[in-house]
Design a protein around this motif. Structure first.
Motif, PDB file in Angstrom:
ATOM      1  N   ARG A   1       0.820  -1.217   0.000  1.00 53.91           N
ATOM      2  CA  ARG A   1       0.000   0.000   0.000  1.00 53.91           C
ATOM      3  C   ARG A   1       0.848   1.259   0.000  1.00 53.91           C
ATOM      4  O   ARG A   1       0.551   2.214  -0.733  1.00 53.91           O
ATOM      5  N   VAL A   2       1.885   1.306   0.824  1.00 49.85           N
ATOM      6  CA  VAL A   2       2.724   2.509   0.909  1.00 49.85           C
ATOM      7  C   VAL A   2       3.397   2.775  -0.435  1.00 49.85           C
ATOM      8  O   VAL A   2       3.410   3.906  -0.930  1.00 49.85           O
ATOM      9  N   ARG A   3       3.959   1.735  -1.015  1.00 47.99           N
ATOM     10  CA  ARG A   3       4.609   1.881  -2.323  1.00 47.99           C
ATOM     11  C   ARG A   3       3.594   2.268  -3.391  1.00 47.99           C
ATOM     12  O   ARG A   3       3.867   3.106  -4.252  1.00 47.99           O
ATOM     13  N   ARG A   4       2.412   1.667  -3.345  1.00 52.37           N
ATOM     14  CA  ARG A   4       1.366   1.973  -4.324  1.00 52.37           C
ATOM     15  C   ARG A   4       0.965   3.447  -4.260  1.00 52.37           C
ATOM     16  O   ARG A   4       0.846   4.116  -5.289  1.00 52.37           O
ATOM     17  N   GLU A   5       0.770   3.968  -3.049  1.00 49.63           N
ATOM     18  CA  GLU A   5       0.382   5.370  -2.904  1.00 49.63           C
ATOM     19  C   GLU A   5       1.513   6.308  -3.321  1.00 49.63           C
ATOM     20  O   GLU A   5       1.262   7.379  -3.880  1.00 49.63           O
ATOM     21  N   ARG A   6       2.748   5.908  -3.045  1.00 46.92           N
ATOM     22  CA  ARG A   6       3.890   6.722  -3.462  1.00 46.92           C
ATOM     23  C   ARG A   6       3.933   6.849  -4.977  1.00 46.92           C
ATOM     24  O   ARG A   6       4.111   7.948  -5.522  1.00 46.92           O
ATOM     25  N   VAL A   7       3.746   5.731  -5.658  1.00 45.00           N
ATOM     26  CA  VAL A   7       3.754   5.751  -7.119  1.00 45.00           C
ATOM     27  C   VAL A   7       2.588   6.568  -7.656  1.00 45.00           C
ATOM     28  O   VAL A   7       2.748   7.385  -8.574  1.00 45.00           O
ATOM     29  N   ARG A   8       1.412   6.396  -7.087  1.00 48.84           N
ATOM     30  CA  ARG A   8       0.232   7.137  -7.553  1.00 48.84           C
ATOM     31  C   ARG A   8       0.417   8.636  -7.370  1.00 48.84           C
ATOM     32  O   ARG A   8       0.069   9.430  -8.254  1.00 48.84           O
ATOM     33  N   ASN A   9       0.940   9.034  -6.219  1.00 51.75           N
ATOM     34  CA  ASN A   9       1.144  10.464  -5.966  1.00 51.75           C
ATOM     35  C   ASN A   9       2.146  11.059  -6.949  1.00 51.75           C
ATOM     36  O   ASN A   9       1.970  12.184  -7.436  1.00 51.75           O
ATOM     37  N   GLN A  10       3.194  10.300  -7.247  1.00 47.80           N
ATOM     38  CA  GLN A  10       4.191  10.795  -8.186  1.00 47.80           C
ATOM     39  C   GLN A  10       3.636  10.871  -9.604  1.00 47.80           C
ATOM     40  O   GLN A  10       3.923  11.807 -10.351  1.00 47.80           O
ATOM     41  N   LEU A  11       2.835   9.897  -9.993  1.00 46.88           N
ATOM     42  CA  LEU A  11       2.223   9.939 -11.322  1.00 46.88           C
ATOM     43  C   LEU A  11       1.304  11.149 -11.464  1.00 46.88           C
ATOM     44  O   LEU A  11       1.276  11.802 -12.509  1.00 46.88           O
ATOM     45  N   ARG A  12       0.535  11.435 -10.428  1.00 48.14           N
ATOM     46  CA  ARG A  12      -0.330  12.623 -10.465  1.00 48.14           C
ATOM     47  C   ARG A  12       0.501  13.886 -10.584  1.00 48.14           C
ATOM     48  O   ARG A  12       0.162  14.794 -11.345  1.00 48.14           O
ATOM     49  N   PHE A  13       1.590  13.964  -9.826  1.00 46.57           N
ATOM     50  CA  PHE A  13       2.458  15.136  -9.900  1.00 46.57           C
ATOM     51  C   PHE A  13       3.007  15.313 -11.309  1.00 46.57           C
ATOM     52  O   PHE A  13       3.179  16.440 -11.787  1.00 46.57           O
ATOM     53  N   LEU A  14       3.275  14.212 -11.980  1.00 49.56           N
ATOM     54  CA  LEU A  14       3.858  14.264 -13.316  1.00 49.56           C
ATOM     55  C   LEU A  14       2.804  14.421 -14.416  1.00 49.56           C
ATOM     56  O   LEU A  14       3.111  14.317 -15.596  1.00 49.56           O
ATOM     57  N   GLY A  15       1.557  14.701 -14.022  1.00 49.15           N
ATOM     58  CA  GLY A  15       0.533  15.063 -14.992  1.00 49.15           C
ATOM     59  C   GLY A  15      -0.297  13.917 -15.522  1.00 49.15           C
ATOM     60  O   GLY A  15      -0.995  14.088 -16.525  1.00 49.15           O
ATOM     61  N   MET A  16      -0.263  12.760 -14.852  1.00 51.09           N
ATOM     62  CA  MET A  16      -1.063  11.635 -15.308  1.00 51.09           C
ATOM     63  C   MET A  16      -2.319  11.506 -14.443  1.00 51.09           C
ATOM     64  O   MET A  16      -2.347  11.941 -13.292  1.00 51.09           O
ATOM     65  N   ALA A  17      -3.367  10.880 -15.026  1.00 51.65           N
ATOM     66  CA  ALA A  17      -4.617  10.679 -14.307  1.00 51.65           C
ATOM     67  C   ALA A  17      -5.061   9.233 -14.494  1.00 51.65           C
ATOM     68  O   ALA A  17      -4.861   8.643 -15.561  1.00 51.65           O
ATOM     69  N   PRO A  18      -5.685   8.640 -13.456  1.00 54.87           N
ATOM     70  CA  PRO A  18      -6.105   7.240 -13.563  1.00 54.87           C
ATOM     71  C   PRO A  18      -7.498   7.113 -14.175  1.00 54.87           C
ATOM     72  O   PRO A  18      -8.428   7.818 -13.796  1.00 54.87           O
ATOM     73  N   ILE A  19      -7.648   6.207 -15.138  1.00 55.15           N
ATOM     74  CA  ILE A  19      -8.981   5.877 -15.625  1.00 55.15           C
ATOM     75  C   ILE A  19      -9.411   4.508 -15.092  1.00 55.15           C
ATOM     76  O   ILE A  19     -10.533   4.077 -15.315  1.00 55.15           O
ATOM     77  N   SER A  20      -8.491   3.859 -14.384  1.00 54.90           N
ATOM     78  CA  SER A  20      -8.787   2.646 -13.617  1.00 54.90           C
ATOM     79  C   SER A  20      -7.658   2.507 -12.607  1.00 54.90           C
ATOM     80  O   SER A  20      -6.734   3.332 -12.564  1.00 54.90           O
ATOM     81  N   ASP A  21      -7.708   1.460 -11.792  1.00 52.15           N
ATOM     82  CA  ASP A  21      -6.644   1.267 -10.804  1.00 52.15           C
ATOM     83  C   ASP A  21      -5.279   1.079 -11.456  1.00 52.15           C
ATOM     84  O   ASP A  21      -4.246   1.406 -10.869  1.00 52.15           O
ATOM     85  N   SER A  22      -5.268   0.566 -12.680  1.00 52.28           N
ATOM     86  CA  SER A  22      -3.993   0.229 -13.312  1.00 52.28           C
ATOM     87  C   SER A  22      -3.646   1.093 -14.518  1.00 52.28           C
ATOM     88  O   SER A  22      -2.482   1.121 -14.938  1.00 52.28           O
ATOM     89  N   THR A  23      -4.611   1.805 -15.087  1.00 52.02           N
ATOM     90  CA  THR A  23      -4.397   2.521 -16.340  1.00 52.02           C
ATOM     91  C   THR A  23      -4.368   4.030 -16.116  1.00 52.02           C
ATOM     92  O   THR A  23      -5.309   4.604 -15.552  1.00 52.02           O
ATOM     93  N   TRP A  24      -3.277   4.638 -16.577  1.00 50.85           N
ATOM     94  CA  TRP A  24      -3.065   6.068 -16.387  1.00 50.85           C
ATOM     95  C   TRP A  24      -2.855   6.734 -17.748  1.00 50.85           C
ATOM     96  O   TRP A  24      -2.264   6.129 -18.648  1.00 50.85           O
TER      97      TRP A  24
END
Length: 261
Positions: free
Chosen positions: A105-128
């Motif tokens: 969970r910690v690693r997952r949230e770290r990756v998600r937060n960084q992807l959002r910072f880099l301008g990506m958005a999720p359209i599902s749990d796995s697809t950005w």
């Protein structure tokens, strides 16, 4: 203002274009008007070193720290988004990354937060998705050892799924709120170089938060009379107006002689 965030802003907005290095004593002088005390400043520096953002760089005034190449890349890309200096228009292609599941969970949230910072958005749990290519996205996933399928695609008209992923309505409301609060921040006007630095730093700090929520959608995909455009014009006007005085304050901090606090 959080010490680590203030330090990132300081390097990104002022020191990155001045060689990317500064003595600890000067960093403390620059952070003190922002409410960051010397112990908190030193702790923030130590954490940024441990995280690979800063590296020791001795100076005539004493111990100092410089940006790593990784930090330069991150701050260069952030500055291009903050000040919108990339003239390239949208080519109509969406950048898509399909990630393998991340169990921790910690690693997952770290990756998600960084992807959002880099301008990506999720359209599902796995697809950005993102309308812009970023080499940092691929480097992040490589560093985190996340298996990924990468490709680009075109879509003549964004579907409701895409608009929901980027949550345009919530973003528009956030820009309207920011405009009201930023207007109050700059209303009185600074009377000294130090105060100009503080006001500009607070303005930048609040504006930089949009890097986590606004992917920089092309104008053709946004509603008419987009409040983000008005907010950007407001930020540009006042950041430019305050820059000369804030720069003088930074110059004073960097050239001041004396013992390390």
């Amino acid at each position: 203002m959080h010490a680590r965030s203030a330090l990132f802003d300081l390097y990104g907005d002022h020191l990155r274009t001045r060689g990317g290095s500064a003595p600890v004593a000067a960093l403390i002088r620059m952070l003190e008007p922002l409410g960051v005390r010397a112990p908190a400043a030193r702790t923030a520096v130590s954490r940024m070193v441990a995280q690979g953002w800063l590296v020791a760089d001795p100076t005539p005034e004493g111990p100092g720290y410089a940006l790593t190449e990784r930090a330069r890349t991150r701050l260069d890309e952030a500055a291009a988004r903050i000040y919108r200096t990339d003239p390239a228009g949208w080519d109509g292609r969406w950048q898509v990354r399909v990630l393998s599941p991340i169990a921790d969970r910690v690693r997952r949230e770290r990756v998600r937060n960084q992807l959002r910072f880099l301008g990506m958005a999720p359209i599902s749990d796995s697809t950005w998705i993102s309308p812009h290519h970023s080499g940092e996205v691929d480097q992040l996933l490589l560093d985190e050892a996340v298996p990924v399928v990468s490709f680009s695609a075109t879509d003549a008209a964004p579907s409701s799924l895409l608009l929901k992923a980027f949550d345009v309505d919530t973003l528009a409301a956030a820009y309207r709120t920011w405009l009201a609060e930023a207007g109050e921040l700059v209303a009185t006007g600074p009377v000294s170089d130090e105060q100009a630095f503080v006001v500009r730093s607070e303005l930048l700090h609040s504006w930089r938060k949009f890097l986590f929520t606004d992917p920089g959608l092309p104008a053709v995909l946004l509603p008419a009379d987009w409040p983000g455009a008005r907010a950007a014009a407001f930020f540009d006007e006042h950041a430019d107006r305050l820059r000369p005085a804030a720069t003088r304050f930074i110059d004073q901090c960097l050239t001041r002689e004396g013992a390390t606090p």
